[in-house]
Design an enzyme around this catalytic site. Structure first.
Site, PDB file in Angstrom:
ATOM      1  NE  ARG A 176     -14.105   4.724  11.430  1.00 59.22           N
ATOM      2  CZ  ARG A 176     -13.337   4.797  10.360  1.00 59.22           C
ATOM      3  NH1 ARG A 176     -13.161   5.948   9.767  1.00 59.22           N
ATOM      4  NH2 ARG A 176     -12.764   3.718   9.873  1.00 59.22           N
ATOM      5  CE  LYS A 208      -3.938   0.868   2.940  1.00 65.38           C
ATOM      6  NZ  LYS A 208      -4.615   0.323   4.146  1.00 65.38           N
ATOM      7  CB  SER A 214      -7.407   8.077   7.136  1.00 64.73           C
ATOM      8  OG  SER A 214      -7.090   8.100   8.493  1.00 64.73           O
TER       9      SER A 214
END
Ligand code: ADP
Length: 152
Positions: A91, A42, A129
């Site tokens: 979340r 990544k 993000s």
């Protein structure tokens, strides 16, 4: 023995949502190590060194918060820093699905590692993000989502 929790993540970038998890974690544990993961698959957007500096600045007044980067398996890094707890934030149900399977895998790799999930403070739950990064790429000011000022 000191109770150490590792808070691992990509933190690309580290947001006020992450900051909240660390601040609450440092009340629960003797020490929180923020582990900024470097994944070879990544490509990061915010350079790791910049992010490490920014996070250090955000927690400079707290002795029980440490910041390190790592590569490889999170569970192996937890062992390296003597963390018996993996701290993560939740979340929504999407986070739950992901965190649930990763916690099981980590438990297989390192049976003594306990995952501790903190429910996000509601006013910060919308911060991600990915979205912060995306709007930043389009020239938007993202200061209100970050617990520090980006140097660039
Ligand atoms: P990863 O790439 O490992 O998912 P992230 O940097 O995206 O890493 O997130 C690290 C941890 O912080 C995860 O547990 C994630 O659910 C949590 N997190 C992300 N955003 C927030 C937020 N706004 N509030 C609380 N926790 C959050």
């Amino acid at each position: 023995m000191k109770k150490i929790a590792l808070f691992p993540g990509s933190f690309d970038p580290f947001t006020k949502g992450h900051h909240d998890i660390v601040m609450r974690g440092r009340e629960l544990f003797d020490e929180v190590v923020i582990g900024v993961g470097q994944n070879s698959q990544k490509q990061r957007y915010f350079p790791i060194d910049t992010m490490l500096e920014c996070i250090k600045e955000a927690f400079q007044q707290y002795d029980n918060v440490k910041i390190e980067s790592f590569t490889g398996l999170t569970a192996a890094f937890a062992e390296k820093v003597n963390a018996k707890y993996l701290l993560r934030g939740l979340r929504n149900t999407t986070d739950f699905e992901y965190e649930n399977s990763i916690a099981q895998i980590n438990k297989n790799i390192y049976p003594n590692l306990e995952t501790v999930l903190l429910i996000t403070s509601p006013e910060l739950a919308y911060i991600s993000s990915t979205i912060v990064r995306d709007i930043y790429k389009y020239g938007q000011n993202v200061d209100k989502y970050l617990p520090y000022k980006l140097p660039m």
